[in-house]
Design an enzyme around this catalytic site. Sequence first.
Site, PDB file in Angstrom:
ATOM      1  N   LYS A 144      40.904  43.147  39.478  1.00 33.44           N
ATOM      2  CA  LYS A 144      41.456  41.861  39.010  1.00 33.44           C
ATOM      3  C   LYS A 144      41.291  41.755  37.495  1.00 33.44           C
ATOM      4  CE  LYS A 144      42.688  37.420  39.312  1.00 33.44           C
ATOM      5  NZ  LYS A 144      44.091  37.078  39.569  1.00 33.44           N
ATOM      6  N   CYS A 189      49.841  36.517  32.141  1.00 35.92           N
ATOM      7  CA  CYS A 189      49.396  35.549  33.153  1.00 35.92           C
ATOM      8  C   CYS A 189      50.037  34.190  32.864  1.00 35.92           C
ATOM      9  CB  CYS A 189      47.874  35.417  33.154  1.00 35.92           C
ATOM     10  SG  CYS A 189      47.341  34.173  34.343  1.00 35.92           S
TER      11      CYS A 189
HETATM   12  C1  SIN Z   1      46.122  34.475  38.029  1.00 37.00           C
HETATM   13  O1  SIN Z   1      44.927  34.810  38.162  1.00 37.00           O
HETATM   14  O2  SIN Z   1      46.440  33.327  37.686  1.00 37.00           O
HETATM   15  C2  SIN Z   1      47.187  35.473  38.257  1.00 37.00           C
HETATM   16  C3  SIN Z   1      47.065  36.613  37.352  1.00 37.00           C
HETATM   17  C4  SIN Z   1      48.287  36.913  36.584  1.00 37.00           C
HETATM   18  O3  SIN Z   1      49.367  36.403  36.896  1.00 37.00           O
HETATM   19  O4  SIN Z   1      48.227  37.676  35.620  1.00 37.00           O
END
Ligand code: SIN
Length: 305
Positions: free
Chosen positions: A45, A128
């Site tokens: 992540k 993001c």
């Molecule tokens: C998120 O954690 O909001 C999604 C990650 C992303 O879209 O890069």
Amino acid sequence: MESMKTSIAGMPLQHPIFNASGPKCTTFEELKALGESAASVILHKSCTLEPRQGNPEPRYVDLELGSINSMGLPNLGYAEYLKMMPRLKTFGKPVISSVSGLYLSDNITIVRELNETLVDAIELNLSCPNLVGKPQVGYDMEQSDAVLEAIMAISKKPLGVKLPPYFDFVHFEQMAAILNKRHVAFVTCVNSIGNALFVDPEKECTIIKPKGGFGGIGGDYIKPTALGNVRKFYELLRKDIGIVGCGGIKTGMDVFEHILCGASAVQVGTQLMKEGPSCFSRITNEFNSIMSRKATHPLATFKEN
Ligand code: SIN
């Protein structure tokens, strides 16, 4: 053709299919499950300098044709991923770190430290859509160029960039000129399509809570946009820049379509959330059975109608 080995950023991959930096890749338990699955890479992540709880819930909803999320980068903080690296490497497949510092200085700190680890490559997330008050860097060409100049100057690892979806040829051309100049190793096309809105007509409210209900959509909804981005960047980028397709991959045929359009590898996000890590063996088997009926690499046969 037999099952397709591939490579990204000089890393040989057993096959082209792995997870997106999105669902089910935040904790060690989740990453271990990816390590034990048929995914060809472990990608964690997107990490920030400090751990983050992310946005308030509900922040992810599965929909018939995909998903909407506004997670807000919940993650353990980069230091935890650094600590995990030796254990992640025991699964015998490449590990990619997704980096999404809130400031350029954060990204510089994280990339400098990743340089000293066993990680195989870095995916810098410039896209993001879910951070309140933080526009997507990938839509600001000058800022993207400045960030890439600074990060490429210090990264000793192959560096890829996760891009937002683009919708106009002039934006593809502007971004491709930057990526070609900065010699990135790969691009990931695409992050979710940001700031979409789903409403519940019964309850008369938005279906997720953060950002007034606006969130990034993934899954079937975005496959044509993802394919358009893969194809356009394949046309515009130097041939040594790999393309990782992301968007709407649930079957082996979706993988085939991304590869036909120019991807060397693909990432699975929404479907991983729906089905869990067993999706990788199913999708890989489906893809292999398609490839066994083909005489040549799909890119050799792509044509306009
Ligand atoms: C998120 O954690 O909001 C999604 C990650 C992303 O879209 O890069």
